[in-house]
Design a protein around this motif. Structure first.
Motif, PDB file in Angstrom:
ATOM      1  N   TYR A  95       0.843  -1.291   0.041  1.00 21.89           N
ATOM      2  CA  TYR A  95       0.008  -0.052   0.025  1.00 21.89           C
ATOM      3  C   TYR A  95       1.029   1.081  -0.018  1.00 21.89           C
ATOM      4  O   TYR A  95       1.783   1.109   0.812  1.00 21.89           O
ATOM      5  N   ALA A  97       0.859   5.293   0.833  1.00 20.09           N
ATOM      6  CA  ALA A  97      -0.022   6.190   1.817  1.00 20.09           C
ATOM      7  C   ALA A  97       0.711   7.618   1.664  1.00 20.09           C
ATOM      8  O   ALA A  97       1.632   7.853   1.520  1.00 20.09           O
ATOM      9  N   TYR A 114      -0.587   8.316   8.802  1.00 18.51           N
ATOM     10  CA  TYR A 114      -0.788   8.590   7.246  1.00 18.51           C
ATOM     11  C   TYR A 114      -2.032   8.668   7.233  1.00 18.51           C
ATOM     12  O   TYR A 114      -2.947   7.938   7.443  1.00 18.51           O
ATOM     13  N   TYR A 116      -4.016   9.207   3.874  1.00 14.32           N
ATOM     14  CA  TYR A 116      -4.769   8.689   2.899  1.00 14.32           C
ATOM     15  C   TYR A 116      -3.899   7.449   2.346  1.00 14.32           C
ATOM     16  O   TYR A 116      -2.489   7.483   2.488  1.00 14.32           O
ATOM     17  N   TRP A 117      -4.846   6.518   1.816  1.00 12.43           N
ATOM     18  CA  TRP A 117      -4.165   4.986   1.451  1.00 12.43           C
ATOM     19  C   TRP A 117      -4.927   4.675   0.164  1.00 12.43           C
ATOM     20  O   TRP A 117      -5.810   5.060  -0.150  1.00 12.43           O
TER      21      TRP A 117
END
Length: 127
Positions: A95, A97, A114, A116-117
């Motif tokens: 992922y 982020a 974090y 936003y992913w």
């Protein structure tokens, strides 16, 4: 709001190299530190690598240091993870982020929240 889309994950053999990409849209990309995380089945998500907004400061987990390289192209709003010498233990969903928390030390990149992913991209390394 920042939208993140990862790509580049696939099945590879041990010893191979792979480059992941994460394309961002939304707010000013260079305002965000960008990180890569991974989660293997049955394991918690773990930090892999991160870079500050300018890319001038990077930080890596011990497990990937010397094998993986994070970079970013702010003109393309994209962050990359170059992965070399892959082994089966690197198998996971990766992922990207984004964080807007200020960094005081490089290590902050691994512990800052974090915001936003992305949705993740699967990397599978066969032995």
């Amino acid at each position: 709001q920042v939208q993140l889309v990862e790509s580049g994950g696939r099945l590879v053999q041990a010893g191979a190299s792979l480059r992941l990409s994460c394309a961002a849209s939304g707010r000013t990309f260079s305002n965000y530190g960008m990180g890569w995380f991974r989660q293997a089945p049955g394991n918690e998500r773990e930090f892999v690598a991160a870079a500050t907004g300018s890319g001038g400061i990077t930080y890596y987990s011990d497990s990937v240091k010397g094998r993986f390289t994070i970079s970013r192209d702010n003109t393309k709003r994209t962050v990359y993870l170059q992965m070399n010498s892959l082994n089966p233990e690197d198998t996971a969903v990766y992922y990207c982020a984004a964080t807007d928390t200020r960094v005081r030390t490089a290590q902050d990149l691994s512990i800052n929240p974090y915001k936003y992913w992305g949705q993740g991209t699967q990397v599978t390394v066969s032995s």
